[in-house]
Design a protein around this motif. Structure first.
Motif, PDB file in Angstrom:
ATOM      1  N   ASP A  61       1.612 -21.021  -0.725  1.00 13.63           N
ATOM      2  CA  ASP A  61       0.464 -21.929  -0.816  1.00 13.63           C
ATOM      3  C   ASP A  61      -0.810 -21.122  -0.628  1.00 13.63           C
ATOM      4  O   ASP A  61      -1.730 -21.516   0.089  1.00 13.63           O
ATOM      5  CB  ASP A  61       0.582 -23.045   0.243  1.00 13.63           C
ATOM      6  N   TYR A  64      -1.888 -20.456   2.960  1.00 16.14           N
ATOM      7  CA  TYR A  64      -1.844 -21.581   3.917  1.00 16.14           C
ATOM      8  C   TYR A  64      -0.439 -21.799   4.459  1.00 16.14           C
ATOM      9  O   TYR A  64      -0.146 -22.823   5.076  1.00 16.14           O
ATOM     10  CB  TYR A  64      -2.398 -22.848   3.250  1.00 16.14           C
ATOM     11  N   HIS A 104       0.846 -26.263  10.659  1.00 19.28           N
ATOM     12  CA  HIS A 104       2.155 -25.838  10.186  1.00 19.28           C
ATOM     13  C   HIS A 104       2.168 -24.307  10.031  1.00 19.28           C
ATOM     14  O   HIS A 104       1.111 -23.675  10.066  1.00 19.28           O
ATOM     15  CB  HIS A 104       2.466 -26.499   8.836  1.00 19.28           C
ATOM     16  N   ARG A 198     -12.731 -22.434  10.616  1.00 20.65           N
ATOM     17  CA  ARG A 198     -12.573 -23.637   9.787  1.00 20.65           C
ATOM     18  C   ARG A 198     -11.126 -24.047  10.023  1.00 20.65           C
ATOM     19  O   ARG A 198     -10.208 -23.277   9.708  1.00 20.65           O
ATOM     20  CB  ARG A 198     -12.836 -23.334   8.312  1.00 20.65           C
ATOM     21  N   ASP A 200      -7.853 -25.963   9.414  1.00 23.98           N
ATOM     22  CA  ASP A 200      -7.180 -26.566   8.269  1.00 23.98           C
ATOM     23  C   ASP A 200      -6.395 -27.820   8.652  1.00 23.98           C
ATOM     24  O   ASP A 200      -5.676 -27.816   9.652  1.00 23.98           O
ATOM     25  CB  ASP A 200      -6.199 -25.511   7.722  1.00 23.98           C
ATOM     26  N   GLU A 251     -11.443 -29.534   9.015  1.00 21.80           N
ATOM     27  CA  GLU A 251     -11.118 -30.109   7.722  1.00 21.80           C
ATOM     28  C   GLU A 251     -10.340 -31.386   7.999  1.00 21.80           C
ATOM     29  O   GLU A 251      -9.201 -31.342   8.470  1.00 21.80           O
ATOM     30  CB  GLU A 251     -10.262 -29.187   6.855  1.00 21.80           C
ATOM     31  N   PHE A 277     -13.505 -35.608   3.328  1.00 21.46           N
ATOM     32  CA  PHE A 277     -13.224 -35.641   1.885  1.00 21.46           C
ATOM     33  C   PHE A 277     -13.415 -37.008   1.258  1.00 21.46           C
ATOM     34  O   PHE A 277     -12.837 -37.263   0.195  1.00 21.46           O
ATOM     35  CB  PHE A 277     -11.773 -35.199   1.671  1.00 21.46           C
ATOM     36  N   ASP A 281     -11.756 -37.335  -2.226  1.00 22.52           N
ATOM     37  CA  ASP A 281     -10.485 -38.083  -2.263  1.00 22.52           C
ATOM     38  C   ASP A 281     -10.654 -39.440  -2.921  1.00 22.52           C
ATOM     39  O   ASP A 281      -9.728 -39.956  -3.536  1.00 22.52           O
ATOM     40  CB  ASP A 281      -9.972 -38.313  -0.829  1.00 22.52           C
ATOM     41  N   HIS A 315     -11.837 -24.872  -2.691  1.00 21.84           N
ATOM     42  CA  HIS A 315     -10.675 -24.299  -3.391  1.00 21.84           C
ATOM     43  C   HIS A 315      -9.599 -25.334  -3.682  1.00 21.84           C
ATOM     44  O   HIS A 315      -8.602 -25.042  -4.348  1.00 21.84           O
ATOM     45  CB  HIS A 315     -10.108 -23.150  -2.551  1.00 21.84           C
ATOM     46  N   ASP A 316      -9.765 -26.541  -3.144  1.00 20.45           N
ATOM     47  CA  ASP A 316      -8.781 -27.612  -3.389  1.00 20.45           C
ATOM     48  C   ASP A 316      -9.293 -28.638  -4.379  1.00 20.45           C
ATOM     49  O   ASP A 316      -8.550 -29.547  -4.751  1.00 20.45           O
ATOM     50  CB  ASP A 316      -8.484 -28.385  -2.082  1.00 20.45           C
ATOM     51  N   HIS A 317     -10.550 -28.553  -4.762  1.00 18.32           N
ATOM     52  CA  HIS A 317     -11.127 -29.592  -5.615  1.00 18.32           C
ATOM     53  C   HIS A 317     -11.877 -28.948  -6.766  1.00 18.32           C
ATOM     54  O   HIS A 317     -12.607 -27.972  -6.551  1.00 18.32           O
ATOM     55  CB  HIS A 317     -12.029 -30.505  -4.773  1.00 18.32           C
ATOM     56  N   ARG A 401      -5.852 -27.940  -8.484  1.00 19.78           N
ATOM     57  CA  ARG A 401      -6.636 -27.075  -7.594  1.00 19.78           C
ATOM     58  C   ARG A 401      -6.956 -25.729  -8.281  1.00 19.78           C
ATOM     59  O   ARG A 401      -7.920 -25.054  -7.920  1.00 19.78           O
ATOM     60  CB  ARG A 401      -5.899 -26.868  -6.280  1.00 19.78           C
TER      61      ARG A 401
HETATM   62  O1  TEU Z   1      -5.865 -28.893   2.548  1.00 18.66           O
HETATM   63  C1  TEU Z   1      -5.524 -30.070   3.290  1.00 18.66           C
HETATM   64  C2  TEU Z   1      -5.209 -31.138   2.302  1.00 18.66           C
HETATM   65  O2  TEU Z   1      -4.524 -30.928   1.357  1.00 18.66           O
HETATM   66  C3  TEU Z   1      -5.900 -32.424   2.412  1.00 18.66           C
HETATM   67  O3  TEU Z   1      -6.768 -32.421   3.525  1.00 18.66           O
HETATM   68  C4  TEU Z   1      -6.720 -32.534   1.151  1.00 18.66           C
HETATM   69  O4  TEU Z   1      -7.380 -31.288   0.927  1.00 18.66           O
HETATM   70  C5  TEU Z   1      -7.790 -33.563   1.356  1.00 18.66           C
HETATM   71  O5  TEU Z   1      -7.134 -34.768   1.539  1.00 18.66           O
HETATM   72  C6  TEU Z   1      -8.683 -33.568   0.146  1.00 18.66           C
HETATM   73  O6  TEU Z   1      -7.940 -33.928  -0.969  1.00 18.66           O
HETATM   74  C7  TEU Z   1      -5.685 -27.723   3.331  1.00 18.66           C
HETATM   75  C8  TEU Z   1      -6.077 -26.514   2.498  1.00 18.66           C
HETATM   76  O7  TEU Z   1      -7.445 -26.613   2.136  1.00 18.66           O
HETATM   77  C9  TEU Z   1      -5.160 -26.469   1.293  1.00 18.66           C
HETATM   78  O8  TEU Z   1      -5.526 -25.385   0.421  1.00 18.66           O
HETATM   79  C10 TEU Z   1      -3.724 -26.272   1.779  1.00 18.66           C
HETATM   80  O9  TEU Z   1      -2.840 -26.314   0.663  1.00 18.66           O
HETATM   81  C11 TEU Z   1      -3.339 -27.395   2.761  1.00 18.66           C
HETATM   82  O10 TEU Z   1      -4.328 -27.616   3.773  1.00 18.66           O
HETATM   83  C12 TEU Z   1      -2.066 -27.021   3.509  1.00 18.66           C
HETATM   84  O11 TEU Z   1      -2.369 -25.978   4.404  1.00 18.66           O
END
Ligand code: TEU
Length: 546
Positions: A61, A64, A104, A198, A200, A251, A277, A281, A315-317, A401
């Motif tokens: 991941d 992560y 985790h 930050r 996670d 986060e 988010f 989201d 990096h997730d959006h 992503r």
């Molecule tokens: O993301 C956490 C996660 O997937 C949710 O909080 C999601 O980002 C949020 O609801 C917005 O859609 C973090 C990391 O940023 C991500 O890259 C990892 O894959 C994930 O945790 C697991 O560690």
């Protein structure tokens, strides 16, 4: 009534290092490469760099899934290079916050290998193990990245819990021994001189007693914000954070302003800043009315009590100019409009690498071109259920992503100057038109505009501490966003036209005074402009000092 803090006045720049700059030709960006580009980041004017995880990891991941908290993943470099990076960041007057994943670990972390080895292993309870219920998983929850949060272990005949991928078993935060070990590792990094974390997926740490079934397994809000969470956060602050002059960012998915305040209320002694988010989201595409409503509720819920962030991608959006703006004919204007909005709304602005040159999302032809475990797992799951592969691919592409993870576009040379090797993920084909070299050479580029916006913040506290108020005439307008920021005698008017059409704004006398001065705009504005009627071209943004 604001307590002044260095991090409240900061602009944050997020570096997804594996896509930033490759210094050794292995096709992955790395920390040495980041060091080469620190002047580029500094010249933007940002204060804090947020570095995505660089710890040892099987990298399923993209870091992560940590398998060693105090060792560095070879792809990213070595601990010596990390020390050099920290020194170079500090030498330029910037700060470094590290991304830390404590909800985790990887399933190859030594702790998990011990925990799964036998039911009476001393670390068994560092993770969450449950017996089958009627021969099935303990409950019906989905995980973020797979159909179930439970994975059966044949050897010890129990399920283990994972909020994300099977390969990311959740730590058991109810176990005080585990918590102590996490605080120790946090202190290890703090003592190296970093400027914060930050954190996670931090809203997932507490789990509900008994893991009851969910009414709607698809609505994964049940993974977050359970009782006991804030006890952990307060203990974390007590044991680690409060002993350092740092900034901590949580986060936090699926929080409301009321829940969010519990994390960052100045009197709460938990975290400093929220990274929530609700927009990403809950808003699959742009909806100005919903965005305004979200901003109103968060301003009402947090302002003057706790700090919030402002961002529209990470990096997730997928990239904001594609998802929320116009990445076609108005790409440059739209990128500047979104930046003007994020830097003038109340909260600390975050810039995701490439946003400052208006990089866009991507569409790869084949699922093989995609890397993201979330997308690959979803694609496999839906095709296995009979979905048409092409239809599933097209449906998953916009929010993949990987849209934000294609290599940083430095110039129009091979692979956008990102690597001399073969990049781990394809470069966005538009790199010849959209790249750093081009933007640095163009005085009216997106990069230059970001520099001006950030410089404004340095010289005007109203952008940081000013109260926010929308002009009532445009509350319900679906394209125009018109608001003021006020601090003492200083008053700014921000006018934004979030559409492909030309609109105009008629202003009452209080916004027209003789002292009104245009501070920045993303179009050339003629002085002859009539003072009480502003014509806003597509995606036009202006900041006035009144
Ligand atoms: O993301 C956490 C996660 O997937 C949710 O909080 C999601 O980002 C949020 O609801 C917005 O859609 C973090 C990391 O940023 C991500 O890259 C990892 O894959 C994930 O945790 C697991 O560690």
């Amino acid at each position: 009534e604001h307590i002044k803090k260095w991090w409240k006045e900061a602009v944050v720049y997020q570096v997804y290092w594996r896509s930033f700059y490759d210094s050794n030709g292995d096709g992955y960006g790395d920390m040495e490469g980041l060091i080469h580009k620190l002047d580029y980041i500094r010249e933007l004017g940002v204060d804090i760099i947020w570095l995505n995880p660089i710890y040892d990891s099987p990298d399923l991941d993209n870091g992560y899934d940590i398998s060693g908290y105090e060792t560095v993943m070879p792809k990213a470099g070595t601990m010596e290079v990390w020390e050099k990076l920290l020194a170079e960041v500090h030498a330029r007057g910037m700060k470094l916050i590290m991304d830390l994943v404590v909800n985790h670990t990887s399933d190859r972390h030594p702790w998990f290998l011990e925990s799964k080895s036998s039911r009476d292993n001393p670390k068994r309870d560092w993770y969450i193990w449950k017996d089958a219920k009627d021969g099935e998983a303990p409950n019906n929850w989905r995980s973020y990245f797979s159909p179930s949060t439970w994975e059966w272990d044949e050897q010890t005949e129990q399920y283990y819990f994972h909020s994300f991928a099977v390969e990311q078993p959740d730590l058991n935060w109810a176990n005080p021994e585990l918590r102590e070990e996490i605080y120790r590792t946090m202190t290890y990094w703090m003592d190296k001189g970093i400027d914060g974390f930050r954190l996670d997926a931090i809203a997932l740490l507490a789990k509900p007693d008994g893991f009851p079934d969910a009414d709607n397994p698809a609505d994964i809000h049940y993974l977050t914000n359970h009782p006991g969470l804030h006890d952990y956060m307060r203990e974390m602050n007590e044991r680690v954070f409060r002993h350092y002059d740092i900034v901590t960012v949580g986060e936090t998915a699926f929080v409301t302003p009321e829940e969010g305040l519990k994390f960052v209320g100045e009197d709460r002694r938990e975290l400093n800043m929220l990274f929530h988010f609700e927009v990403c989201d809950e808003m699959p595409s742009w909806d100005m009315l919903r965005f305004k409503d979200i901003q109103r509720r968060w301003y009402k819920g947090l302002w003057g009590k706790g700090s919030n962030s402002q961002f529209l991608n990470n990096h997730d959006h997928t990239r904001q100019v594609t998802r929320f703006g116009n990445d076609g004919p108005y790409r440059v204007e739209s990128a500047k409009l979104l930046a003007t909005m994020l830097h003038t709304l109340p909260g600390i602005p975050y810039i995701y690498q490439g946003e400052e040159i208006g990089m866009t999302g991507v569409r790869f032809d084949s699922i093989e071109d995609y890397d993201d475990i979330a997308m690959r797992n979803r694609y496999d799951e839906e095709v296995a259920k009979g979905g048409d592969p092409q239809e599933v691919l097209l449906r998953l592409q916009p929010l993949s992503r990987d849209n934000s993870r294609t290599p940083m576009q430095w110039d129009d040379s091979a692979y956008a100057g990102f690597t001399t090797g073969t990049p781990w993920i394809k470069v966005n084909p538009n790199y010849a038109e959209i790249n750093v070299a081009q933007d640095l050479a163009d005085p009216s580029s997106v990069y230059r505009y970001y520099q001006q916006l950030i410089a404004l913040r340095k010289n005007n506290e109203v952008m940081v501490y000013g109260d926010f108020e929308e002009l009532p005439e445009w509350l319900e307008d679906e394209h125009l966003y018109v608001y003021t920021r006020t601090l003492g005698e200083t008053r700014w008017l921000i006018v934004l036209n979030h559409s492909d059409e030309t609109s105009f704004i008629r202003l009452s006398s209080e916004y027209i005074g003789p002292t009104r001065k245009l501070l920045i705009s993303n179009y050339a504005v003629s002085e002859a402009e009539s003072v009480d009627r502003i014509v806003l071209r597509p995606h036009e943004a202006r900041i006035y000092e009144l």
